[in-house]
Design a protein around this motif. Structure first.
Motif, PDB file in Angstrom:
ATOM      1  N   SER A  94       0.611   7.847  10.789  1.00 34.95           N
ATOM      2  CA  SER A  94       1.775   8.164   9.958  1.00 34.95           C
ATOM      3  C   SER A  94       2.039   7.068   8.927  1.00 34.95           C
TER       4      SER A  94
ATOM      5  N   TYR B  25       0.320   7.765   5.627  1.00 36.42           N
ATOM      6  CA  TYR B  25       0.624   9.063   5.007  1.00 36.42           C
ATOM      7  C   TYR B  25       0.565   9.025   3.481  1.00 36.42           C
TER       8      TYR B  25
ATOM      9  N   GLY C  40       4.928  14.148   5.694  1.00 33.03           N
ATOM     10  CA  GLY C  40       4.800  12.854   6.351  1.00 33.03           C
ATOM     11  C   GLY C  40       5.190  12.825   7.807  1.00 33.03           C
TER      12      GLY C  40
ATOM     13  N   LEU D 250      -0.365  16.632   9.941  1.00 35.71           N
ATOM     14  CA  LEU D 250       0.286  15.664   9.064  1.00 35.71           C
ATOM     15  C   LEU D 250       0.520  16.397   7.745  1.00 35.71           C
TER      16      LEU D 250
END
Length: 346
Positions: free
Chosen positions: A115, A118, A245, A219
């Motif tokens: 993450s 992202y 995100g 994602l």
């Protein structure tokens, strides 16, 4: 009767319940029997018994169908009016079937790490897909459905593969080096990784991905009218929207569907990850089955042929980009959680 997100009813959900049959050793004269023997030679049988059972059930043509509403939190008791049914011809017994694996980002280190990349992944993705000359050098760019089952999902869903059955697509990894390195260095326990597009004003019909030993994680990269509930995903009886995100994880052996109600394309990075209830030995055994499907020479009686096949399989699984650091298994579990310890494509 519950409604689908496209406005239809859920009468097309198969509510059949199946009973797990007993199994017996497979004939060594068949491919399936040779795989079974190779698994028993490479792994202690008691450590991969669920995988052996799964392989034999698949060879028998068994399709696992079950109402899994009672496994949810809170439990769903009304089976007659629920969509929370699992359908998995590729079925490893004893794995939890949960619609939404909440707090994936907080529970798994790989999700935390990924993450953080992202913005870089998104920027690279937009840059590449906006450049037709770059895309021309890719492999099977925005491919459509590869199977009859997948074709029923609709024409609006396309993929761009980075990793398939544990094997990297070197061409596409080099086309998206930032994303590929982020996935590798985050230690994502991935069996498959691909970008997925969805056309405006389209929906994907209710379906199962037919495999219970991998979960699906998204994602979201480009979500039209982000946060306005235009792009939604429903798993079982619960619907959520994609948010750019924000990593989500869910079980696609449970009936699910999706919709893009916007006027623009939707793009996500899709990760098919080994189910966290699997042990390390079970994941390796399932990966070996994948390898055998790609490289049958792994089952040869000739040691030299097997040695060459093993080297080929390793090369196909090795990360293809240089100067990349290694990653871990299920990424470990975030601090405060117990450590946890492996098929399909649309």
């Amino acid at each position: 009767m519950p409604l689908r997100m496209d406005g239809g009813t859920t009468t097309d959900i198969d509510r059949t319940i199946s009973t797990l049959p007993s199994t017996k050793p497979l004939s060594p004269r068949t491919f399936a029997g040779q795989v079974e023997q190779a698994l028993q030679q490479r792994f202690p049988a008691h450590k991969i018994q669920r995988v052996l059972d799964s392989w034999k059930l698949l060879d028998m043509g068994y399709e696992h169908r079950a109402f899994v509403g009672m496994e949810q939190n809170p439990p769903i008791a009304d089976a007659a009016n629920s969509r929370c049914y699992q359908h998995a011809p590729s079925y490893v017994p004893g794995l939890k079937a949960i619609e939404w694996w909440d707090n994936a980002k907080n529970d798994y280190l790989w999700a935390q790490k990924l993450s953080k990349s992202y913005k870089d992944i998104r920027n690279e993705f937009i840059s590449v897909i906006s450049n037709p000359e770059k895309l021309e050098g890719g492999n099977n760019i925005w491919a459509g459905a590869l199977t009859t089952d997948a074709a029923s999902y609709g024409e609006g869903w396309k993929t761009l593969v980075l990793l398939n059955r544990g094997q990297w697509d070197e061409t596409n990894a080099k086309l998206f080096p930032v994303a590929s390195r982020a996935i590798h260095e985050s230690g994502v326990p991935a069996a498959e990784v691909f970008f997925a597009s969805m056309k405006p004003r389209t929906n994907i019909k209710p379906h199962s991905d037919l495999t219970n030993f991998v979960l699906t994680s998204h994602l979201p990269l480009v979500i039209p009218e982000n946060g306005k509930n235009k792009c939604r995903l429903s798993v079982g009886d619960h619907t959520r929207q994609w948010i750019e995100g924000e990593i989500i994880m869910f079980d696609t052996s449970i009936y699910h569907d999706a919709v893009n109600d916007s006027d623009e394309m939707r793009y996500i990075l899709m990760l098919r990850v080994w189910h966290p209830d699997l042990t390390a030995d079970e994941r390796e055994a399932l990966q070996f089955i994948y390898d055998c499907l790609e490289i049958p020479e792994l089952l040869s009686d000739d040691p030299e042929t097997v040695f060459i096949a093993e080297h080929r399989a390793k090369m196909m699984r090795d990360f293809p980009l240089r100067n990349a650091r290694g990653g871990g298994g299920f990424g470990g579990v975030a601090k405060g959680r117990n450590t946890v310890q492996k098929k399909s494509k649309k």
